[in-house]
Design an enzyme around this catalytic site. Structure first.
Site, mmCIF file in Angstrom:
data_model
loop_
_atom_site.group_PDB
_atom_site.id
_atom_site.type_symbol
_atom_site.label_atom_id
_atom_site.label_comp_id
_atom_site.label_asym_id
_atom_site.label_seq_id
_atom_site.Cartn_x
_atom_site.Cartn_y
_atom_site.Cartn_z
ATOM 1 N N GLY A 16 0.818 -1.216 0.000
ATOM 2 C CA GLY A 16 0.000 0.000 0.000
ATOM 3 C C GLY A 16 0.845 1.257 0.000
ATOM 4 O O GLY A 16 0.597 2.198 -0.765
ATOM 5 N N GLU A 35 11.295 2.950 5.824
ATOM 6 C CA GLU A 35 11.037 1.523 6.029
ATOM 7 C C GLU A 35 12.084 0.995 6.994
ATOM 8 O O GLU A 35 13.278 1.165 6.783
ATOM 9 C CB GLU A 35 11.108 0.785 4.687
ATOM 10 N N CYS A 43 3.943 -8.797 1.990
ATOM 11 C CA CYS A 43 3.589 -9.627 0.825
ATOM 12 C C CYS A 43 4.830 -10.125 0.103
ATOM 13 O O CYS A 43 4.973 -11.315 -0.168
ATOM 14 C CB CYS A 43 2.691 -8.844 -0.122
ATOM 15 N N CYS A 48 2.791 -13.366 0.930
ATOM 16 C CA CYS A 48 2.229 -13.994 -0.282
ATOM 17 C C CYS A 48 3.273 -14.591 -1.216
ATOM 18 O O CYS A 48 3.124 -15.726 -1.678
ATOM 19 C CB CYS A 48 1.443 -12.970 -1.107
ATOM 20 N N LYS A 51 5.516 -17.419 0.333
ATOM 21 C CA LYS A 51 4.558 -18.490 0.651
ATOM 22 C C LYS A 51 4.185 -19.277 -0.614
ATOM 23 O O LYS A 51 4.151 -20.500 -0.630
ATOM 24 C CB LYS A 51 3.319 -17.862 1.303
ATOM 25 N N GLY A 178 -7.035 -21.779 12.554
ATOM 26 C CA GLY A 178 -7.852 -22.406 11.511
ATOM 27 C C GLY A 178 -8.157 -21.425 10.398
ATOM 28 O O GLY A 178 -9.159 -21.542 9.706
ATOM 29 N N TYR A 180 -6.347 -18.555 7.251
ATOM 30 C CA TYR A 180 -5.526 -18.621 6.035
ATOM 31 C C TYR A 180 -4.139 -19.223 6.306
ATOM 32 O O TYR A 180 -3.712 -20.162 5.659
ATOM 33 C CB TYR A 180 -5.272 -17.215 5.491
ATOM 34 N N ILE A 181 -3.400 -18.598 7.242
ATOM 35 C CA ILE A 181 -1.991 -18.957 7.413
ATOM 36 C C ILE A 181 -1.859 -20.363 7.985
ATOM 37 O O ILE A 181 -1.019 -21.152 7.543
ATOM 38 C CB ILE A 181 -1.278 -17.896 8.288
ATOM 39 N N GLU A 184 -2.717 -22.860 5.135
ATOM 40 C CA GLU A 184 -1.716 -22.871 4.068
ATOM 41 C C GLU A 184 -0.419 -23.547 4.524
ATOM 42 O O GLU A 184 0.146 -24.379 3.816
ATOM 43 C CB GLU A 184 -1.439 -21.438 3.589
ATOM 44 N N ARG A 201 -9.405 -23.790 17.591
ATOM 45 C CA ARG A 201 -10.236 -23.580 18.784
ATOM 46 C C ARG A 201 -11.732 -23.812 18.545
ATOM 47 O O ARG A 201 -12.470 -24.105 19.470
ATOM 48 C CB ARG A 201 -10.019 -22.177 19.332
ATOM 49 N N ARG A 207 -13.705 -20.489 9.088
ATOM 50 C CA ARG A 207 -15.121 -20.270 9.389
ATOM 51 C C ARG A 207 -15.709 -19.037 8.685
ATOM 52 O O ARG A 207 -16.917 -18.848 8.666
ATOM 53 C CB ARG A 207 -15.348 -20.196 10.890
ATOM 54 N N ASP A 306 -3.136 -3.180 5.906
ATOM 55 C CA ASP A 306 -3.490 -3.987 7.086
ATOM 56 C C ASP A 306 -3.521 -3.182 8.379
ATOM 57 O O ASP A 306 -4.176 -3.588 9.341
ATOM 58 C CB ASP A 306 -2.483 -5.142 7.270
ATOM 59 N N HIS A 439 -14.440 -28.174 -22.865
ATOM 60 C CA HIS A 439 -14.292 -29.570 -22.470
ATOM 61 C C HIS A 439 -12.960 -30.139 -22.927
ATOM 62 O O HIS A 439 -12.535 -29.833 -24.029
ATOM 63 C CB HIS A 439 -15.452 -30.361 -23.098
ATOM 64 N N GLU A 444 -15.535 -26.312 -16.572
ATOM 65 C CA GLU A 444 -16.764 -26.407 -17.366
ATOM 66 C C GLU A 444 -17.983 -26.658 -16.484
ATOM 67 O O GLU A 444 -19.116 -26.330 -16.861
ATOM 68 C CB GLU A 444 -16.654 -27.478 -18.457
HETATM 69 P P1 NDP Z 1 -7.057 -15.460 10.299
HETATM 70 O O1 NDP Z 1 -7.871 -14.387 10.902
HETATM 71 O O2 NDP Z 1 -7.367 -15.926 8.922
HETATM 72 O O3 NDP Z 1 -7.074 -16.740 11.233
HETATM 73 C C1 NDP Z 1 -6.739 -16.675 12.580
HETATM 74 C C2 NDP Z 1 -7.110 -17.999 13.189
HETATM 75 O O4 NDP Z 1 -6.659 -18.035 14.534
HETATM 76 C C3 NDP Z 1 -8.607 -18.231 13.220
HETATM 77 O O5 NDP Z 1 -8.868 -19.571 12.925
HETATM 78 C C4 NDP Z 1 -8.954 -17.907 14.666
HETATM 79 O O6 NDP Z 1 -10.056 -18.619 15.136
HETATM 80 C C5 NDP Z 1 -7.727 -18.363 15.396
HETATM 81 N N1 NDP Z 1 -7.540 -17.679 16.665
HETATM 82 C C6 NDP Z 1 -7.669 -16.367 16.915
HETATM 83 N N2 NDP Z 1 -7.409 -16.101 18.209
HETATM 84 C C7 NDP Z 1 -7.096 -17.279 18.780
HETATM 85 C C8 NDP Z 1 -6.732 -17.659 20.083
HETATM 86 N N3 NDP Z 1 -6.643 -16.775 21.065
HETATM 87 N N4 NDP Z 1 -6.472 -18.977 20.322
HETATM 88 C C9 NDP Z 1 -6.563 -19.868 19.337
HETATM 89 N N5 NDP Z 1 -6.910 -19.572 18.078
HETATM 90 C C10 NDP Z 1 -7.173 -18.281 17.794
HETATM 91 O O7 NDP Z 1 -5.556 -14.946 10.431
HETATM 92 P P2 NDP Z 1 -4.206 -15.409 9.723
HETATM 93 O O8 NDP Z 1 -3.143 -15.040 10.677
HETATM 94 O O9 NDP Z 1 -4.309 -16.798 9.243
HETATM 95 O O10 NDP Z 1 -4.135 -14.436 8.490
HETATM 96 C C11 NDP Z 1 -4.192 -13.029 8.706
HETATM 97 C C12 NDP Z 1 -4.777 -12.335 7.523
HETATM 98 O O11 NDP Z 1 -3.799 -12.320 6.497
HETATM 99 C C13 NDP Z 1 -5.972 -13.053 6.919
HETATM 100 O O12 NDP Z 1 -7.165 -12.647 7.498
HETATM 101 C C14 NDP Z 1 -5.887 -12.648 5.473
HETATM 102 O O13 NDP Z 1 -6.587 -11.452 5.345
HETATM 103 C C15 NDP Z 1 -4.416 -12.444 5.242
HETATM 104 N N6 NDP Z 1 -3.842 -13.586 4.527
HETATM 105 C C16 NDP Z 1 -4.286 -13.859 3.261
HETATM 106 C C17 NDP Z 1 -3.779 -14.904 2.553
HETATM 107 C C18 NDP Z 1 -4.300 -15.178 1.189
HETATM 108 O O14 NDP Z 1 -4.909 -14.299 0.612
HETATM 109 N N7 NDP Z 1 -4.137 -16.384 0.661
HETATM 110 C C19 NDP Z 1 -2.744 -15.772 3.105
HETATM 111 C C20 NDP Z 1 -2.360 -15.425 4.438
HETATM 112 C C21 NDP Z 1 -2.898 -14.374 5.111
HETATM 113 P P3 NDP Z 1 -11.577 -18.181 14.781
HETATM 114 O O15 NDP Z 1 -11.775 -18.562 13.352
HETATM 115 O O16 NDP Z 1 -12.373 -18.995 15.732
HETATM 116 O O17 NDP Z 1 -11.657 -16.723 15.032
#
Ligand code: NDP
Length: 461
Positions: A16, A35, A43, A48, A51, A178, A180-181, A184, A201, A207, A306, A439, A444
């Protein structure tokens, strides 16, 4: 002549900040950029881009197995983690150089320094121990991995920042999270040959996505041997001999592992930035509150990416940076459009998603039609992989407009970029149906899905 050193001073040279600075400079503004780490930001340097290289590397792990079904012998393959990391680092260095050159060529001054805000128009450059002034300050410092520091032994775990520089591929990885990161990296390590366990959790990983996507990814991870433990968190991490750690879960179970990986979210890195010196308002997570023009509560201070915790994706930060530069340096008021942003999770297989999930559509529209299919792709008929594809289209039953499309399967990220054009343009399901299929492809199915999905009696409450 302006009374400030700069028209624009940007803190943070990520996606950005660089876009805003380059554009503003090209429109004639005098721009400075600070910086503290490496130009390119999350990224390019530790997100990104690296990764995706790890994902490509990891996919070969499955590819060698699949190739056997096509007559190839791939029994004695070996993998060299250090070579992958060195090659990846060389590419990141190259990109870092390009980013620096682009900023310089645009006429911006780059300062390799941590910068903090002193007041509404003044930035302090720590490395040079001096202040610079600017008519506008743009904060684009991004976010950083968050770790639950209330967990004893939390410091024994790594985050995505360290994962890119591990000296060796871990033999066993336990990932917390659970999102993105977490998903992945669990898939990356598994494809490269590690044993992987994911601890989430809640009940349904990913979700925020359509429930069918979440279920499908969960199934696919389990199919390839990733152990997924839900409804559990880390309670304590203990150091054992050598690299070994003992991880205690809230369920009472413990797991011994050589790598504990925190992926429980990211937070804006606004602490210690001096925002309070100018009176910039932040939310409870430290994100800078901004209006539609990315302007903070202080009129001369703006923020993109961000650090504002709007939609935390690189292309969105780039749009926000560009909109800021267009508005204030090109007399072209521009706002970022947050509707129908395509998203991908580079799991294996990946997820591609755009628009409304089924539950979101049902919340907002009276009549929602669902079209979906789940199948084994042609490629895997000849392999031993049980990988399956999920495709789902969400339609407004009253207007026939396609509201969303969700795919789990090979090439889904590539497909969803194209589908996003149709969905954003407001095309109808009939337009999809009127398009001739290509096809034989996986895609498709997107134009041949004719039957509305009717929930079975067991699906209805
Ligand atoms: P996310 O918000 O995607 O996931 C965080 C995870 O951690 C969720 O499953 C969350 O659970 C869990 N969590 C949060 N707090 C706790 C806790 N106290 N104890 C246990 N578990 C917890 O964050 P990420 O760090 O994976 O990624 C950050 C952001 O970076 C993403 O939102 C996305 O925008 C960006 N990103 C995009 C990518 C892509 O475009 N491919 C790749 C990587 C990152 P719950 O679901 O229950 O809240």
């Amino acid at each position: 002549m302006t009374k400030y050193d700069y028209d624009l001073f940007t803190i943070g040279a990520g996606s950005g900040g660089v876009r805003a600075s380059r554009l503003a400079s090209s429109y004639g503004a005098k721009v400075g950029v600070a910086e503290e780490f490496r130009v390119g930001g999350t990224c390019v340097i530790r997100g990104c881009v690296p990764k995706k290289y790890l994902v490509y590397a990891s996919e070969y792990g499955h590819g060698f197995q699949d190739a056997k079904g096509y007559g190839w012998s791939a029994d004695n393959v070996s993998f060299d983690w250090s070579k992958l990391i060195a090659n990846k680092d060389a590419e990141i260095d190259r990109l870092n150089g390009i980013y620096i050159r682009n900023l310089k060529n645009a006429g911006a001054d780059i300062f390799q320094s941590r910068a903090t805000i002193k007041d509404a128009h003044t930035v302090h450059l720590e490395a040079e121990n001096r202040d610079v002034t600017a008519e506008r300050i743009l904060v684009a410092v991004g976010g950083a991995p968050w770790v639950d520091e209330t967990v004893p032994g939390h410091e024994l775990g790594i985050t995505s920042n360290e994962a890119f520089h591990l000296e060796e591929l871990p033999k066993h990885v336990v990932v917390a999270g659970g999102g993105y990161i977490a998903i992945e990296f669990a898939c990356i390590f598994k494809g490269l040959g590690a044993d992987v366990c994911l601890v989430y959790r809640g009940e349904d990983i990913l979700r925020y996505f359509d429930a069918d996507v979440s279920t499908q990814v969960h199934k696919e991870m389990q199919r390839q041997g990733i152990r997924v433990i839900t409804q559990a968190v880390f309670d304590k991490i203990e150091k054992l001999d050598g690299d070994q750690k003992r991880l205690h879960l809230s369920t009472g179970v413990h797991i011994d592992t050589d790598c504990v990986f925190w992926a429980v979210g990211r937070k804006p890195v606004t602490q210690g930035l001096g925002l309070e010196n100018a009176g910039v308002e932040t939310d409870k997570n430290g994100a800078i509150k901004v209006n539609d023009q990315s302007q903070s509560s202080v009129p001369s201070i703006f923020a993109v990416g961000d650090v504002t915790d709007r939609v935390n994706l690189t292309p969105v930060a780039i749009r926000e940076g560009a909109a800021f530069a267009e508005t204030f340096y090109n007399n072209n008021p521009t706002e970022t459009d947050y509707r129908f942003i395509p998203k991908a999770v580079f799991s294996q297989p990946p997820v591609g998603s755009v628009g409304y999930a089924e539950h979101e559509a049902r919340h907002e529209f009276k009549n929602v039609d669902i079209y979906k299919t789940e199948f084994r792709s042609m490629k895997h008929i000849l392999t031993e992989s049980g990988e399956r594809v999920l495709m789902k289209i969400v339609v407004d039953g009253d207007t026939d407009r396609v509201l969303g499309c969700h795919i789990v399967g090979e090439y889904s990220a590539e497909m969803i970029q194209c589908i996003a054009i149709a969905v954003k343009a407001g095309l109808k399901k009939k337009d999809f149906d009127d398009t001739v299929a290509l096809h034989p492809t996986i895609a498709e199915e997107l134009v041949t899905l004719k039957t509305k999905f009717l929930p079975s009696s067991s699906d209805t409450p």
